[in-house]
Design an enzyme around this catalytic site. Sequence first.
Site, PDB file in Angstrom:
ATOM      1  N   LEU A   1      -2.139  -2.464  16.960  1.00  0.00           N
ATOM      2  CA  LEU A   1      -1.495  -2.935  18.182  1.00  0.00           C
ATOM      3  C   LEU A   1      -0.614  -4.145  17.884  1.00  0.00           C
ATOM      4  O   LEU A   1       0.460  -4.300  18.492  1.00  0.00           O
ATOM      5  CB  LEU A   1      -2.559  -3.275  19.229  1.00  0.00           C
ATOM      6  CG  LEU A   1      -2.056  -3.633  20.631  1.00  0.00           C
ATOM      7  CD1 LEU A   1      -1.126  -2.564  21.180  1.00  0.00           C
ATOM      8  CD2 LEU A   1      -3.239  -3.851  21.576  1.00  0.00           C
ATOM      9  N   ALA A   2      -1.025  -4.981  16.935  1.00  0.00           N
ATOM     10  CA  ALA A   2      -0.208  -6.136  16.548  1.00  0.00           C
ATOM     11  C   ALA A   2       1.171  -5.690  16.072  1.00  0.00           C
ATOM     12  O   ALA A   2       2.203  -6.227  16.503  1.00  0.00           O
ATOM     13  CB  ALA A   2      -0.919  -6.936  15.450  1.00  0.00           C
TER      14      ALA A   2
ATOM     15  N   GLN B   1       2.752  -3.077  16.825  1.00  0.00           N
ATOM     16  CA  GLN B   1       3.525  -2.378  17.848  1.00  0.00           C
ATOM     17  C   GLN B   1       3.870  -3.243  19.055  1.00  0.00           C
ATOM     18  O   GLN B   1       4.574  -2.790  19.957  1.00  0.00           O
ATOM     19  CB  GLN B   1       2.766  -1.116  18.257  1.00  0.00           C
ATOM     20  CG  GLN B   1       2.747  -0.110  17.115  1.00  0.00           C
ATOM     21  CD  GLN B   1       1.583   0.847  17.158  1.00  0.00           C
ATOM     22  OE1 GLN B   1       0.966   1.006  18.188  1.00  0.00           O
ATOM     23  NE2 GLN B   1       1.272   1.473  16.038  1.00  0.00           N
TER      24      GLN B   1
ATOM     25  N   HIS C   1       2.055  -3.966   7.035  1.00  0.00           N
ATOM     26  CA  HIS C   1       2.908  -3.468   8.121  1.00  0.00           C
ATOM     27  C   HIS C   1       3.470  -4.609   8.957  1.00  0.00           C
ATOM     28  O   HIS C   1       4.653  -4.613   9.292  1.00  0.00           O
ATOM     29  CB  HIS C   1       2.116  -2.527   9.028  1.00  0.00           C
ATOM     30  CG  HIS C   1       2.214  -1.090   8.615  1.00  0.00           C
ATOM     31  ND1 HIS C   1       1.669  -0.071   9.360  1.00  0.00           N
ATOM     32  CD2 HIS C   1       2.799  -0.504   7.555  1.00  0.00           C
ATOM     33  CE1 HIS C   1       1.910   1.095   8.758  1.00  0.00           C
ATOM     34  NE2 HIS C   1       2.589   0.846   7.664  1.00  0.00           N
TER      35      HIS C   1
END
Length: 343
Positions: free
Chosen positions: A284-285, A287, A308
């Site tokens: 979630l970080a 995105q 990422h």
Amino acid sequence: MKQDVIELDGAIGGGQVLRSALSLSMVTGQTFRIERIRARRSRPGLLRQHLTAVMAAAQVCGAKIQGAELGSQTLIFEPGPIRGGDYRFAIGTAGSCTLVLQTVLPALLLAPQASRVRISGGTHNPLAPPSDFLSRSWLPLLRRMGAEVELTLLRHGFVPAGGGEIDVRVQPSKLSALHLCERGLPLSQQAFALTAGLAPNVGIRELDRVVRRLNMASTELNAVILDPACGPGNVLLLEYAFEHVTEVFSAFGQASLRSEKMADAAINQAADWLQSGAAVAEHLADQLLLPMVLAGGGSFTTPRMTEHLHSNISVIERFVPITIQCEEEGAERLRVEVRAREQ
């Protein structure tokens, strides 16, 4: 006067480097050239889902492209004006529908008119967010920021068959900053074992493992048997709802992997995040960064810096005058802040 071309090295990460560059190119109007696409992966270059993302982005903004073919490790993307409308994108394999959606959604939020997007392919893939993650975790946060987006899962699609489909409706939206540094109080927890075309005991064994390791009650367990035509396929989803955020963790069945080992993969992700005290887990970080860039600011806490997250920050800072500051707040909590760069 011809604009400068942003030069990117795709070897700093995987397909996310390309997807982020496509999104940012569309919303900023800047041309980029990327070389060594997915150079460190076992099958380097553009796979079908990456190529679909490129062609989808090109269609949304009328881009001129060079190098858009399977296996290509070099791409030039020159965007035009963003256009809303009715789009259909078929990956043609079990490649991820959700990753293609996340590539074009930032641009569609800035389009002058509403859009409807149908994407067919894989909806539940290893190494990609399942559609449940988008609908229960990611999109609610985007809506809090002001995005008007509705996602409907029309049909599940697993590796290797694919055949899944999502339908997404997007209204032009102006995003505002989101600050998500605490989870708030816990509200609920649930586990879902989805199986299609497999023996019923597969999901039961996975849920038994969840009970043993996470102490969930029987009322929090859900064994979901899908139409066998969607399979064979299997995914375990762990959902934790807090006041300010809902997280969804997933793991996918494989022919060579015992149900208990597969369940452990999702359980370990959830346990790592729960003990960290950070607001959002690592996927979630990654995105949240692009929506926060569109909003011009925001912040969140996450357990740690990942490859990422680092590569995504590197790409973003090439396209927009944004500073992304990362500061450790203890051993298992990293604060990430997005703000306009000082002139």
